[in-house]
Design a protein around this motif. Sequence first.
Motif, short mmCIF file in Angstrom:
data_model
loop_
_atom_site.label_atom_id
_atom_site.label_comp_id
_atom_site.label_asym_id
_atom_site.label_seq_id
_atom_site.Cartn_x
_atom_site.Cartn_y
_atom_site.Cartn_z
N LEU A 273 0.83 -1.21 0.00
CA LEU A 273 0.00 0.00 0.00
C LEU A 273 0.87 1.26 0.00
CD1 LEU A 273 -2.86 -0.98 2.48
CD2 LEU A 273 -3.08 -0.57 0.02
N LEU A 274 1.92 1.27 0.81
CA LEU A 274 2.81 2.42 0.86
C LEU A 274 3.53 2.62 -0.47
CD1 LEU A 274 4.34 1.93 4.41
CD2 LEU A 274 2.98 3.89 3.68
N LEU A 275 4.00 1.55 -1.07
CA LEU A 275 4.67 1.65 -2.37
C LEU A 275 3.73 2.25 -3.41
CD1 LEU A 275 6.51 -1.81 -2.44
CD2 LEU A 275 7.60 0.44 -2.25
N ALA A 276 2.50 1.76 -3.45
CA ALA A 276 1.55 2.27 -4.43
C ALA A 276 1.23 3.74 -4.18
CB ALA A 276 0.27 1.43 -4.39
N HIS A 277 1.08 4.11 -2.90
CA HIS A 277 0.73 5.49 -2.57
C HIS A 277 1.82 6.47 -2.99
CE1 HIS A 277 -1.26 8.72 -0.40
NE2 HIS A 277 -0.10 9.04 0.13
#
Length: 309
Positions: A273-277
């Motif tokens: 999720l952090l990578l995508a954000h």
Amino acid sequence: MSMSQFSSGDVIADRRADYARMLAEGRDFAAAAELMEQALELAPGWAAGWFRLGEYREKAELETAEDAYRRALELEPEDVFGATLKLAVIGASDAPDQPPSRYVESLFDEYAERFDTALVEKLDYSVPGKLAALVLPHAPFVLTVDLGCGTGLFGAEIKEHTARLEGFDLSANMLAKAGEKGLYDHLGQSDLSLSAEESGLFGPDLPLHRADLVSAADVLMYLGSLETVFPLVADLLAPHGLFAFSVEDAAEEEGFVLRDSLRYAHSEAHIRLLLAHYRLELLEIERTTIRMDAGKPVKGILFLSRKTA
């Protein structure tokens, strides 16, 4: 806790604390706690002593451990000993999103002299080599920023594959050991829990978006919430730059959790999720044993990602 911190200034109190330590080494934690209580009657303002009493009471499974940790925190509000983490581990408070910076700094300042021997030879630490194996197919690099560089274990792996190598760490003693190895073109003290302006990563000679590789080997488990780290990485990376890092594997847990080791573990889903954000494309993921701890393997996850814009 360093020996320099573990002195009350009272000779008799110190002697009783030393006897308590010997009892604890023999695993008689209840007796050790009783002796520490006697020492603290002589030196009631001794923060390190209260923290040690908390540890003895905790190991003796005494409910009064909470009182000792809270007293240590009251006497040392910057929490150099990590009392807030201990309170969370024993269930007396919620886990903080991040550990106290002074605790992490003190921990590694004290650890620096024996870091390489203890971690690599005794704990079979393997993250730098495994992380390098993920990034080297993408080499060479123009500029690598090694976050939480420690004594330079990952720096040694990447040095011959990057034109410029910068290392940043919270611990001045770790930076001094890294400097002795002559690997880095620039070394600087940095706090990854702070904003870009306060972090120490940027300045007149340290521009934004300068790195085509940012690494964080065995760093994020000392940060908890990564909501400050990922923006810093995004500010460091040039377009299409790589971010290579490791976490302790939270397995079935969601998000991130504080372990009894006082390190944080993160779930794969949370990291995704952090990578995508932050617009980081996941290129590779590898589950592996990253070190031993108390004779047991610590499971981790290695990530290689790329900035997409």
